[in-house]
Design a protein around this motif. Structure first.
Motif, PDB file in Angstrom:
ATOM      1  N   LYS A  78       0.807  -1.221   0.000  1.00 22.07           N
ATOM      2  CA  LYS A  78       0.000   0.000   0.000  1.00 22.07           C
ATOM      3  C   LYS A  78       0.844   1.278   0.000  1.00 22.07           C
ATOM      4  O   LYS A  78       0.366   2.316  -0.441  1.00 22.07           O
ATOM      5  CB  LYS A  78      -1.006  -0.002   1.149  1.00 22.07           C
ATOM      6  N   THR A  79       2.116   1.206   0.401  1.00 20.44           N
ATOM      7  CA  THR A  79       2.962   2.399   0.349  1.00 20.44           C
ATOM      8  C   THR A  79       3.339   2.762  -1.086  1.00 20.44           C
ATOM      9  O   THR A  79       3.805   3.858  -1.346  1.00 20.44           O
ATOM     10  CB  THR A  79       4.256   2.220   1.172  1.00 20.44           C
ATOM     11  N   LYS A  80       3.146   1.798  -2.017  1.00 22.52           N
ATOM     12  CA  LYS A  80       3.466   2.027  -3.424  1.00 22.52           C
ATOM     13  C   LYS A  80       2.208   2.074  -4.292  1.00 22.52           C
ATOM     14  O   LYS A  80       2.272   1.886  -5.498  1.00 22.52           O
ATOM     15  CB  LYS A  80       4.372   0.909  -3.951  1.00 22.52           C
ATOM     16  N   ALA A  81       1.056   2.304  -3.683  1.00 23.13           N
ATOM     17  CA  ALA A  81      -0.231   2.245  -4.392  1.00 23.13           C
ATOM     18  C   ALA A  81      -0.262   3.142  -5.623  1.00 23.13           C
ATOM     19  O   ALA A  81      -0.926   2.822  -6.612  1.00 23.13           O
ATOM     20  CB  ALA A  81      -1.367   2.609  -3.446  1.00 23.13           C
ATOM     21  N   ASP A  82       0.484   4.246  -5.604  1.00 19.77           N
ATOM     22  CA  ASP A  82       0.480   5.170  -6.741  1.00 19.77           C
ATOM     23  C   ASP A  82       1.149   4.584  -7.988  1.00 19.77           C
ATOM     24  O   ASP A  82       1.044   5.154  -9.076  1.00 19.77           O
ATOM     25  CB  ASP A  82       1.120   6.504  -6.363  1.00 19.77           C
ATOM     26  N   LEU A  83       1.813   3.419  -7.860  1.00 19.63           N
ATOM     27  CA  LEU A  83       2.387   2.761  -9.034  1.00 19.63           C
ATOM     28  C   LEU A  83       1.297   2.176  -9.935  1.00 19.63           C
ATOM     29  O   LEU A  83       1.513   1.956 -11.123  1.00 19.63           O
ATOM     30  CB  LEU A  83       3.326   1.615  -8.621  1.00 19.63           C
ATOM     31  N   ILE A  84       0.134   1.906  -9.356  1.00 27.17           N
ATOM     32  CA  ILE A  84      -0.966   1.301 -10.112  1.00 27.17           C
ATOM     33  C   ILE A  84      -1.725   2.403 -10.839  1.00 27.17           C
ATOM     34  O   ILE A  84      -2.315   3.275 -10.216  1.00 27.17           O
ATOM     35  CB  ILE A  84      -1.900   0.501  -9.185  1.00 27.17           C
ATOM     36  N   THR A  85      -1.663   2.346 -12.177  1.00 28.67           N
ATOM     37  CA  THR A  85      -2.315   3.352 -13.007  1.00 28.67           C
ATOM     38  C   THR A  85      -3.300   2.667 -13.951  1.00 28.67           C
ATOM     39  O   THR A  85      -3.370   1.438 -13.998  1.00 28.67           O
ATOM     40  CB  THR A  85      -1.283   4.134 -13.850  1.00 28.67           C
ATOM     41  N   ASN A  86      -4.009   3.455 -14.731  1.00 29.39           N
ATOM     42  CA  ASN A  86      -4.924   2.888 -15.723  1.00 29.39           C
ATOM     43  C   ASN A  86      -4.187   2.130 -16.826  1.00 29.39           C
ATOM     44  O   ASN A  86      -4.776   1.287 -17.501  1.00 29.39           O
ATOM     45  CB  ASN A  86      -5.790   3.987 -16.347  1.00 29.39           C
ATOM     46  N   ASP A  87      -2.916   2.437 -17.044  1.00 27.17           N
ATOM     47  CA  ASP A  87      -2.127   1.775 -18.093  1.00 27.17           C
ATOM     48  C   ASP A  87      -1.429   0.507 -17.610  1.00 27.17           C
ATOM     49  O   ASP A  87      -1.044  -0.342 -18.413  1.00 27.17           O
ATOM     50  CB  ASP A  87      -1.079   2.736 -18.651  1.00 27.17           C
TER      51      ASP A  87
END
Length: 188
Positions: free
Chosen positions: A92-101
Motif C-alpha cells: 500500500k505504500t506504493k499504491a500510486d504505481l498502479i495506473t490505468n495503463d
C-alpha cells in the motif's frame, strides 16, 4: 573477421502502439527492448494461478497491506521493459504505481508460474530482469514438479529464501510475513 549487426531495441511506447491481429492468441511482453511472444497459458497454469491469487488476495485483504493483480497486466520498469508477470503484489505504500495503463515502477513482489515453454525465460531472463530493477521478492511456481521457490533481494542479488514441494519444505516470505500457502490446494 566476424560481422556484428546491431539490432535496435524496441521502446515501451513503440510496443504499445503496435497493432496485433485480432485472431492472434499469443501474449506479448517487452524484455530488454525485445518483443517476446508467449503462448496463451494452459488451463492447468490458469488453475494454479487462480488458486494462488485467491490465497494471496485473502491474506493481503485480511492484513490490509496492499494490492494483488494477475496477468495480463503490464509492469513498466523502464523505457525498454514491460513484462507481464503472472501475479504482482504492490504494497500500500506504493499504491500510486498502479495506473490505468498498468504498474509504472517496481512492484513489491512478482510471481511467475513456469510453463514448459517459459522455463529459461522465467528462471534466467526474468529473474535477472527483476533482480536488476530491485523487485524485493520473486516467486517461481513450478507446476511440473509441484514446487515453489521464493527469492529475496539481498545486496542487489536474489538469494533463495525458501522452497517447498507437496512432500517437504516450508515457505517463508519477507514481503508477505505470516502467509501460509496451502500447496495441496495450489497444485490440486
Amino acid at each position: 573477421m566476424a560481422l556484428h549487426v546491431e539490432t535496435r531495441k524496441l521502446t515501451v511506447a513503440e510496443f504499445h502502439r503496435m497493432e496485433f491481429d485480432d485472431n492472434d492468441t499469443h501474449l506479448y511482453e517487452l524484455l530488454d527492448g525485445e518483443l517476446v511472444k508467449k503462448k496463451a497459458p494452459t488451463p492447468k497454469h490458469q488453475l494454479i494461478l487462480s488458486e494462488l491469487y485467491d490465497q494471496i488476495k485473502a491474506f493481503v485483504k485480511q492484513q490490509q497491506i496492499g494490492y494483488v493483480l494477475f496477468a495480463p497486466v503490464d509492469v513498466f520498469l523502464d523505457d525498454y521493459n514491460s513484462p507481464q508477470p503472472d501475479l504482482v503484489f504492490v504494497d500500500k505504500t506504493k499504491a500510486d504505481l498502479i495506473t490505468n495503463d498498468g504498474i509504472v515502477g517496481v512492484p513489491t513482489l512478482v510471481v511467475e508460474v513456469i510453463s514448459p515453454s517459459s522455463v529459461y525465460r522465467d528462471r534466467v531472463t526474468k529473474k535477472a530482469l527483476y533482480e536488476r530493477f530491485g523487485v524485493p521478492e520473486y516467486w517461481l511456481v513450478d507446476p511440473a514438479d509441484e514446487y515453489v521457490e521464493i527469492f529475496t533481494l539481498v545486496d542487489g542479488q536474489y538469494q533463495l529464501l525458501s522452497a517447498a514441494s507437496l512432500e517437504e519444505g516450508q515457505l517463508t516470505s519477507n514481503v508477505l510475513t505470516g502467509l501460509t500457502l496451502d500447496l495441496k490446494s495450489l497444485f490440486a
